[in-house]
Design an enzyme around this catalytic site. Sequence first.
Site, mmCIF file in Angstrom:
data_model
loop_
_atom_site.group_PDB
_atom_site.id
_atom_site.type_symbol
_atom_site.label_atom_id
_atom_site.label_comp_id
_atom_site.label_asym_id
_atom_site.label_seq_id
_atom_site.Cartn_x
_atom_site.Cartn_y
_atom_site.Cartn_z
ATOM 1 N N THR A 1 0.908 -1.152 -0.072
ATOM 2 C CA THR A 1 0.331 -0.114 0.097
ATOM 3 C C THR A 1 0.927 1.122 0.115
ATOM 4 O O THR A 1 2.026 1.180 0.344
ATOM 5 C CB THR A 1 -1.085 -0.118 1.193
ATOM 6 O OG1 THR A 1 -0.159 0.170 2.314
ATOM 7 C CG2 THR A 1 -1.827 -1.117 1.266
ATOM 8 N N GLY A 2 0.341 2.351 -0.559
ATOM 9 C CA GLY A 2 0.990 3.503 -0.381
ATOM 10 C C GLY A 2 0.104 4.602 -0.110
ATOM 11 O O GLY A 2 -0.933 4.272 0.280
ATOM 12 N N GLY A 3 0.386 5.950 -0.219
ATOM 13 C CA GLY A 3 -0.754 6.861 0.426
ATOM 14 C C GLY A 3 -1.850 7.223 -0.434
ATOM 15 O O GLY A 3 -2.703 7.548 0.264
ATOM 16 N N MET A 4 -1.832 6.835 -1.654
ATOM 17 C CA MET A 4 -3.033 6.944 -2.448
ATOM 18 C C MET A 4 -3.382 5.531 -2.847
ATOM 19 O O MET A 4 -4.669 5.567 -3.384
ATOM 20 C CB MET A 4 -2.674 7.899 -3.688
ATOM 21 C CG MET A 4 -2.438 9.361 -3.131
ATOM 22 S SD MET A 4 -1.945 10.134 -4.594
ATOM 23 C CE MET A 4 -3.594 9.975 -5.598
ATOM 24 N N VAL B 1 -1.814 -2.117 -4.060
ATOM 25 C CA VAL B 1 -1.698 -2.866 -5.090
ATOM 26 C C VAL B 1 -1.707 -4.603 -4.408
ATOM 27 O O VAL B 1 -1.226 -4.954 -3.705
ATOM 28 C CB VAL B 1 -0.178 -2.871 -5.506
ATOM 29 C CG1 VAL B 1 0.287 -3.741 -6.712
ATOM 30 C CG2 VAL B 1 -0.116 -1.337 -6.008
ATOM 31 N N LYS C 1 -3.594 -2.243 -9.298
ATOM 32 C CA LYS C 1 -3.424 -1.074 -8.525
ATOM 33 C C LYS C 1 -4.536 -0.365 -8.499
ATOM 34 O O LYS C 1 -5.371 0.037 -9.485
ATOM 35 C CB LYS C 1 -2.254 -0.032 -9.162
ATOM 36 C CG LYS C 1 -2.058 1.189 -8.410
ATOM 37 C CD LYS C 1 -0.723 1.859 -8.950
ATOM 38 C CE LYS C 1 -0.439 3.008 -8.162
ATOM 39 N NZ LYS C 1 0.578 4.058 -8.756
ATOM 40 N N ASP D 1 9.283 10.928 -10.504
ATOM 41 C CA ASP D 1 9.114 10.221 -9.149
ATOM 42 C C ASP D 1 10.057 8.824 -9.038
ATOM 43 O O ASP D 1 9.696 8.053 -8.519
ATOM 44 C CB ASP D 1 7.810 9.871 -8.587
ATOM 45 C CG ASP D 1 7.763 9.478 -7.000
ATOM 46 O OD1 ASP D 1 8.509 9.999 -6.260
ATOM 47 O OD2 ASP D 1 6.648 8.811 -6.929
#
Length: 191
Positions: free
Chosen positions: A34-37, A40, A55, A151
């Site tokens: 997981t990420g901030g937004m 997956v 995603k 990024d």
Amino acid sequence: MFFREQAVEGGEVLKASVGTVLGGRYRIQSTLGTGGMAVVYKAEDAILGRCVALKTLHRRYAEEPSFRSRFKQEARVMASLDHENIVKVYDICQEGEVPFIVAEYVEGQDVSSVLKGTPEGRLGERFTRGLVGQLLEALEYAHRCGVVHRDVKPSNILITQEGAVKVADFGIARLVEEKEAGRPGEIIGSA
């Protein structure tokens, strides 16, 4: 796209437990990260019989039209790039109001995980040269196609079990047009 679960403060994610079928064909096998937004998942494409990465936006972002638009732009940008060192996007689908990207599943690790597993967090010179060479080939190709990643960081550089580099997560990429991609002095990226 990610290779380990990460606890991240944030909102809800699309409720997709193991065995859940999304888009009528993608059976969830596990959560990759997981990420901030986004989150997956590893899934099996029931029609083509292959593993894929899904995603999807956290629900709070999926409810915002601007985030859904940005997410779909990421899918379009990644799908327009066809290079051996860039994660391939196969499709963009939707489950209810939540869109998700169907992408190549990369069996391996991200550079961040590789670094954590090395003495003193350092990579050998030969390994680094090979990694950087492949990374630069991918980025040069993207630039020739008018795409700036914006990024590049260890967690967005994946390494397959065979040692091939795959650049992932073009979420804040910009298509370079006649205008500048950013303002002078602007710093763009994520942690």
